[in-house]
Design an enzyme around this catalytic site. Structure first.
Site, PDB file in Angstrom:
ATOM      1  N   ASP A  10      43.149   2.481 -33.037  1.00 31.74           N
ATOM      2  CA  ASP A  10      43.219   3.552 -34.023  1.00 31.74           C
ATOM      3  C   ASP A  10      43.457   4.853 -33.254  1.00 31.74           C
ATOM      4  OD1 ASP A  10      40.742   4.223 -32.936  1.00 31.74           O
ATOM      5  OD2 ASP A  10      39.628   4.000 -34.806  1.00 31.74           O
ATOM      6  N   GLU A  11      43.437   5.968 -33.969  1.00 31.24           N
ATOM      7  CA  GLU A  11      43.751   7.249 -33.319  1.00 31.24           C
ATOM      8  C   GLU A  11      42.713   7.642 -32.259  1.00 31.24           C
ATOM      9  OE1 GLU A  11      41.351   8.092 -36.995  1.00 31.24           O
ATOM     10  OE2 GLU A  11      43.079   6.830 -36.561  1.00 31.24           O
TER      11      GLU A  11
ATOM     12  N   CYS B 110      39.111   1.197 -30.187  1.00 35.48           N
ATOM     13  CA  CYS B 110      38.797   2.284 -31.116  1.00 35.48           C
ATOM     14  C   CYS B 110      37.801   3.190 -30.411  1.00 35.48           C
ATOM     15  CB  CYS B 110      38.293   1.761 -32.460  1.00 35.48           C
ATOM     16  SG  CYS B 110      36.742   0.838 -32.432  1.00 35.48           S
TER      17      CYS B 110
ATOM     18  N   THR C 248      34.453   3.074 -30.378  1.00 40.61           N
ATOM     19  CA  THR C 248      33.375   2.298 -29.747  1.00 40.61           C
ATOM     20  C   THR C 248      33.727   0.839 -29.512  1.00 40.61           C
ATOM     21  OG1 THR C 248      32.394   1.639 -31.851  1.00 40.61           O
ATOM     22  CG2 THR C 248      31.612   3.729 -30.867  1.00 40.61           C
ATOM     23  N   GLY C 249      34.735   0.320 -30.182  1.00 42.64           N
ATOM     24  CA  GLY C 249      35.059  -1.105 -30.120  1.00 42.64           C
ATOM     25  C   GLY C 249      34.306  -1.921 -31.148  1.00 42.64           C
ATOM     26  N   ILE C 250      33.238  -1.368 -31.688  1.00 42.68           N
ATOM     27  CA  ILE C 250      32.370  -2.118 -32.594  1.00 42.68           C
ATOM     28  C   ILE C 250      33.062  -2.439 -33.918  1.00 42.68           C
ATOM     29  CG2 ILE C 250      30.194  -2.053 -33.881  1.00 42.68           C
ATOM     30  CD1 ILE C 250      29.131  -0.226 -31.558  1.00 42.68           C
TER      31      ILE C 250
ATOM     32  N   ASN D 192      31.861 -17.821 -24.688  1.00 43.62           N
ATOM     33  CA  ASN D 192      32.168 -17.715 -26.115  1.00 43.62           C
ATOM     34  C   ASN D 192      33.619 -17.957 -26.474  1.00 43.62           C
ATOM     35  OD1 ASN D 192      29.970 -15.171 -25.584  1.00 43.62           O
ATOM     36  ND2 ASN D 192      29.410 -16.821 -26.968  1.00 43.62           N
TER      37      ASN D 192
ATOM     38  N   LYS E   6      27.873 -24.810 -28.497  1.00 42.65           N
ATOM     39  CA  LYS E   6      27.590 -23.550 -29.184  1.00 42.65           C
ATOM     40  C   LYS E   6      28.867 -22.957 -29.765  1.00 42.65           C
ATOM     41  CE  LYS E   6      24.015 -23.005 -25.787  1.00 42.65           C
ATOM     42  NZ  LYS E   6      23.729 -22.402 -24.502  1.00 42.65           N
TER      43      LYS E   6
END
Length: 148
Positions: free
Chosen positions: A8-9, A65, A67-69, A99, A136
């Site tokens: 994003d920006e 972005c 934070t990446g979150i 993962n 997992k």
């Protein structure tokens, strides 16, 4: 390996640096935005990138972005996608080895440029280790299928 990237920006500057870094290392990179000065809703970018990963058009994706979150949350809504926020070397390594994450998410407001390039290198060099992590990772996919 073909890599898809989006931002994003808030992370346009980091995206440009990462694209240049990847190209210098010989990777083919497709940029799914945002463009310079363009304000976008990051969920739209995350979904486009994650959808391309889920379709098998790319092996790996990078979403950036502030934070990446938010990018990770949105990308993980796409069935078959595993996206992880990676802001340190250990999480970058484990997101792949334990993962089997296909999408790495980072925040320009969290990591500096040199650390970001280093984390990308670690992440791209790691493969899923299987072993005790395999059941997992399989279970994540089973649970996902049960809810779709």
């Amino acid at each position: 390996m073909k890599i898809i990237i989006g931002c994003d920006e808030a992370a346009y500057g980091l995206k440009v640096v990462i694209i240049d870094h990847l190209k210098e290392k010989g990777y083919e990179v497709d940029d799914f935005g945002a463009e310079k000065g363009e304000v976008v809703l990051y969920p739209d970018v995350a979904y486009k990138v994650a959808d391309q990963i889920a379709a098998g058009n790319y092996e790996r994706g990078i979403l950036l972005c502030g934070t990446g979150i938010g990018m990770a949350i949105c990308a993980n809504k796409v069935p078959g996608v595993r996206a992880a926020v990676c802001h340190d070397p250990f999480s970058a390594e484990r997101s792949r080895k334990s993962n089997n994450a296909q999408i790495m998410c980072m925040g320009e407001r969290v990591v500096g440029v040199e650390l970001a390039k280093y984390l990308v290198d670690i992440w791209l060099d790691c493969e899923f280790a299987g072993g005790s992590s395999a059941p997992k990772a399989d279970r994540i996919m089973e649970l996902e299928q049960a809810h779709h």
